[in-house]
Design a protein around this motif. Structure first.
Motif, short mmCIF file in Angstrom:
data_model
loop_
_atom_site.label_atom_id
_atom_site.label_comp_id
_atom_site.label_asym_id
_atom_site.label_seq_id
_atom_site.Cartn_x
_atom_site.Cartn_y
_atom_site.Cartn_z
N TRP A 6 -4.14 -7.77 9.56
CA TRP A 6 -4.32 -6.43 9.03
C TRP A 6 -4.01 -5.42 10.11
N LEU A 64 -5.93 0.76 -0.80
CA LEU A 64 -5.11 -0.46 -0.80
C LEU A 64 -4.83 -0.93 0.61
N ASP A 68 -7.33 -5.71 2.48
CA ASP A 68 -7.25 -7.02 3.12
C ASP A 68 -7.63 -6.95 4.60
N SER A 113 3.58 -5.13 3.09
CA SER A 113 2.73 -6.15 2.48
C SER A 113 3.43 -7.50 2.56
N THR A 115 3.75 -11.32 1.09
CA THR A 115 3.51 -12.08 -0.13
C THR A 115 3.98 -13.51 0.09
N PHE A 126 -1.60 -12.68 -0.84
CA PHE A 126 -1.18 -11.36 -0.37
C PHE A 126 -1.90 -10.98 0.91
N SER A 128 -2.04 -7.07 2.34
CA SER A 128 -1.59 -5.68 2.33
C SER A 128 -1.79 -5.08 3.71
N ASN A 129 -0.93 -4.13 4.05
CA ASN A 129 -1.01 -3.44 5.33
C ASN A 129 -0.93 -4.43 6.48
#
Length: 159
Positions: A6, A64, A68, A113, A115, A126, A128-129
């Motif tokens: 992150w 968002l 994570d 992000s 995936t 996932f 994110s960031n």
């Protein structure tokens, strides 16, 4: 060992823009409801609507970007380890390279992000960031191709 984690700096950047937008919207609302000057007629239309819309978009992006916060994705010799250390959602998955369909990074206007698509059950993982090491995607794709028999051995060793 290459990792994807992150990105706190990017989160703070998005959050600071959201706070700046909130300040601007608050000032515009104060000028409309507590008129010190006669600017209320000029600000009551689309400027305040645009300011509120931008504020909502930035706070959604910030939430968002923080989603994570406790996720870490690491490459191992066998595949990928996906770890989520959040209190309510402890998860430690070992994803075999042969079970991974593809791994990709997508860029949106605020952050990147990661995936991971699995071959079976249309399952996705996932982050994110994301903040990636320089060679993370290259080594991950090499590891996946190696498991499928499409690439030579890489420098990853079993731990």
């Amino acid at each position: 060992m290459p990792q994807a984690t992150w990105n706190p700096a990017q989160y703070l950047s998005v959050m600071s823009w959201a706070m700046f937008s909130t300040t601007t919207t608050s000032i515009l609302l104060a000028l409309i409801f507590f008129p010190l000057t006669n600017l209320g007629a000029y600000l009551a239309g689309w400027p305040i609507g645009l300011s509120i819309t931008v504020n909502v978009i930035l706070f959604i992006a910030a939430s968002l970007a923080r989603r994570d916060q406790y996720v870490c994705v690491s490459l191992t010799a066998e595949g990928i380890r996906y770890t989520d250390e959040s209190e309510s959602y402890r998860r430690n998955e070992r994803l075999r390279a042969s079970d991974i369909k593809k791994i990709r990074v997508r860029r949106n206007p605020f952050f990147k992000s990661l995936t991971i698509d699995m071959k079976e059950d249309n399952q996705r993982f996932f982050l994110s960031n994301v903040s990636l090491t320089e060679n993370f995607l290259t080594e991950a794709n090499t590891l996946i191709n190696q498991a499928a028999g499409n690439a030579p051995q890489t420098g990853l060793q079993k731990a």
